[in-house]
Design a protein around this motif. Structure first.
Motif, PDB file in Angstrom:
ATOM      1  N   UNK A  46      14.817 -20.372 -32.153  1.00 56.21           N
ATOM      2  CA  UNK A  46      13.754 -19.413 -31.824  1.00 56.21           C
ATOM      3  C   UNK A  46      14.250 -18.146 -31.132  1.00 56.21           C
ATOM      4  N   UNK A  47      15.161 -17.431 -31.781  1.00 51.49           N
ATOM      5  CA  UNK A  47      15.596 -16.144 -31.251  1.00 51.49           C
ATOM      6  C   UNK A  47      15.791 -15.191 -32.425  1.00 51.49           C
ATOM      7  N   UNK A  48      15.920 -13.896 -32.134  1.00 54.10           N
ATOM      8  CA  UNK A  48      16.105 -12.865 -33.169  1.00 54.10           C
ATOM      9  C   UNK A  48      15.055 -13.005 -34.273  1.00 54.10           C
ATOM     10  N   UNK A  49      13.807 -13.208 -33.877  1.00 51.92           N
ATOM     11  CA  UNK A  49      12.751 -13.472 -34.857  1.00 51.92           C
ATOM     12  C   UNK A  49      12.400 -12.237 -35.682  1.00 51.92           C
ATOM     13  N   UNK A  50      12.508 -11.061 -35.100  1.00 52.37           N
ATOM     14  CA  UNK A  50      12.250  -9.850 -35.879  1.00 52.37           C
ATOM     15  C   UNK A  50      13.295  -9.699 -36.973  1.00 52.37           C
ATOM     16  N   UNK A  51      14.562  -9.901 -36.605  1.00 51.36           N
ATOM     17  CA  UNK A  51      15.633  -9.820 -37.601  1.00 51.36           C
ATOM     18  C   UNK A  51      15.453 -10.874 -38.681  1.00 51.36           C
ATOM     19  N   UNK A  52      15.062 -12.091 -38.267  1.00 55.26           N
ATOM     20  CA  UNK A  52      14.819 -13.146 -39.253  1.00 55.26           C
ATOM     21  C   UNK A  52      13.746 -12.735 -40.247  1.00 55.26           C
ATOM     22  N   UNK A  62      10.131  -9.611 -50.996  1.00 57.72           N
ATOM     23  CA  UNK A  62       8.785  -9.253 -50.555  1.00 57.72           C
ATOM     24  C   UNK A  62       8.729  -7.839 -49.986  1.00 57.72           C
ATOM     25  N   UNK A  63       9.883  -7.291 -49.636  1.00 62.39           N
ATOM     26  CA  UNK A  63      10.012  -5.869 -49.333  1.00 62.39           C
ATOM     27  C   UNK A  63      11.275  -5.370 -50.014  1.00 62.39           C
ATOM     28  N   UNK A  64      11.350  -4.073 -50.233  1.00 69.54           N
ATOM     29  CA  UNK A  64      12.549  -3.492 -50.833  1.00 69.54           C
ATOM     30  C   UNK A  64      13.280  -2.567 -49.868  1.00 69.54           C
ATOM     31  N   UNK A  65      12.599  -2.195 -48.796  1.00 69.63           N
ATOM     32  CA  UNK A  65      13.220  -1.364 -47.771  1.00 69.63           C
ATOM     33  C   UNK A  65      12.396  -1.484 -46.496  1.00 69.63           C
ATOM     34  N   UNK A  66      12.911  -0.915 -45.424  1.00 64.21           N
ATOM     35  CA  UNK A  66      12.212  -0.950 -44.143  1.00 64.21           C
ATOM     36  C   UNK A  66      10.891  -0.190 -44.218  1.00 64.21           C
ATOM     37  N   UNK A  67      10.820   0.783 -45.122  1.00 66.89           N
ATOM     38  CA  UNK A  67       9.603   1.581 -45.261  1.00 66.89           C
ATOM     39  C   UNK A  67       8.416   0.755 -45.756  1.00 66.89           C
ATOM     40  N   UNK A 156      30.076  -5.149 -36.842  1.00 63.22           N
ATOM     41  CA  UNK A 156      30.189  -6.593 -37.020  1.00 63.22           C
ATOM     42  C   UNK A 156      28.941  -7.203 -36.391  1.00 63.22           C
ATOM     43  N   UNK A 157      27.927  -7.435 -37.220  1.00 58.79           N
ATOM     44  CA  UNK A 157      26.643  -7.946 -36.744  1.00 58.79           C
ATOM     45  C   UNK A 157      26.606  -9.449 -36.954  1.00 58.79           C
ATOM     46  N   UNK A 158      26.505 -10.214 -35.887  1.00 62.87           N
ATOM     47  CA  UNK A 158      26.527 -11.671 -36.015  1.00 62.87           C
ATOM     48  C   UNK A 158      25.287 -12.295 -35.393  1.00 62.87           C
ATOM     49  N   UNK A 175      21.037  -5.881 -40.239  1.00 65.06           N
ATOM     50  CA  UNK A 175      21.597  -4.790 -41.030  1.00 65.06           C
ATOM     51  C   UNK A 175      20.534  -3.835 -41.528  1.00 65.06           C
ATOM     52  N   UNK A 176      19.397  -4.380 -41.934  1.00 67.24           N
ATOM     53  CA  UNK A 176      18.291  -3.538 -42.394  1.00 67.24           C
ATOM     54  C   UNK A 176      17.798  -2.634 -41.270  1.00 67.24           C
ATOM     55  N   UNK A 177      17.648  -3.190 -40.080  1.00 65.38           N
ATOM     56  CA  UNK A 177      17.164  -2.411 -38.939  1.00 65.38           C
ATOM     57  C   UNK A 177      18.174  -1.343 -38.513  1.00 65.38           C
ATOM     58  N   UNK A 178      19.463  -1.598 -38.765  1.00 62.74           N
ATOM     59  CA  UNK A 178      20.492  -0.612 -38.418  1.00 62.74           C
ATOM     60  C   UNK A 178      20.871   0.277 -39.597  1.00 62.74           C
TER      61      UNK A 178
END
Length: 251
Positions: A46-52, A62-67, A156-158, A175-178
């Motif tokens: 139960x962490x990094x739920x937004x990234x998940x 279900x999405x193709x980009x952050x937009x 290096x995103x882990x 990666x999408x958020x960055x």
């Protein structure tokens, strides 16, 4: 980031037995609700739920980009997302859970072949697994988590999770958020490489996935068909390249 483990009492049995304090990894049931109609429940860390959520939505198409994301809210163990996609009702029919096999043959037909000029040299690939192990903090303390990393230029995103699939979802979301260019990045992670994992990678458009574990026949078939370089058994100074080896510079 919250602590991903808790301490419990245990009885350690060796030649003798004694009471100890042991660290065990946390997991919880997380509910993801998309557009108030698509609901999925996952047993994950139960962490990094937004990234998940971002990584799962992108990996499932279900999405193709952050937009495409209009709104996201997190309340305890529930994540609610509102997305804007014209063909959302069609796409959601193909969605399965992030840790399910599903009908991969049907799903691969809806994915474009990965086209990328990306390459990585042998030394950098091997070093990324040294760094991956160094970043596996929860695994080091509990032995109960998978770790995944997205490598892009000097980034290096882990992330870690009890589920290998969700660990990958989380780094894709990060990666999408960055605003990472996925076509010039790759995934390094701990875990087998079955079809559903490779479909996720293909849909995001990443050209290479590497693991310290083994591929499966379904994963191999998807990697070959989707144009993804699959690298397995990365251990010490060795590894196997199963598909599209031109992206790994050996010399």
């Amino acid at each position: 980031m919250s602590t991903m483990y808790e301490k419990v009492s245990a009885l350690a049995v060796r030649e003798t037995s004694k009471s100890i304090q042991e660290k065990i990894v946390k997991d919880a049931e997380i509910e993801l609700i998309v557009n108030k109609t698509l609901t999925r429940k996952f047993s994950i860390s139960p962490d990094s739920l937004k990234e998940f959520a971002m990584g799962y939505l992108l990996g499932e198409g279900l999405i193709r980009s952050l937009e495409n994301v209009e709104e996201i809210s997190i309340e305890e163990n529930t994540v609610k997302v509102q997305v804007d996609m014209e063909d959302f009702d069609i796409v959601q029919e193909l969605v399965v859970g992030s840790d399910c096999f599903g009908g991969w043959r049907q799903k691969i037909e809806f994915i474009d072949k990965v086209e990328s000029e990306f390459t990585v040299d042998k030394k950098k690939l091997l070093k990324s697994f040294i760094k991956l192990k160094d970043n596996a903090f929860t695994w080091q303390k509990t032995g109960g988590a998978h770790v995944a990393a997205l490598i892009y230029k000097d980034k290096f995103l882990s992330r870690e999770d009890v589920s290998r699939h969700v660990a990958v979802d989380k780094v894709i979301g990060a990666g999408l958020l960055e605003k990472v260019d996925f076509k010039n990045s790759y995934i390094a992670y701990s875990g087998r490489m079955p079809a559903d994992m490779l479909i996720k990678i293909a849909r995001v458009g990443m050209p290479l996935i590497a693991s310290n574990a083994a591929p499966t026949t379904s994963g191999y078939a998807v990697a070959k068909e989707a144009g993804i370089t699959m690298v397995g058994f990365v251990r010490g100074e060795r590894f196997n390249i199963y598909t599209h080896p031109h992206r790994v510079v050996i010399d």
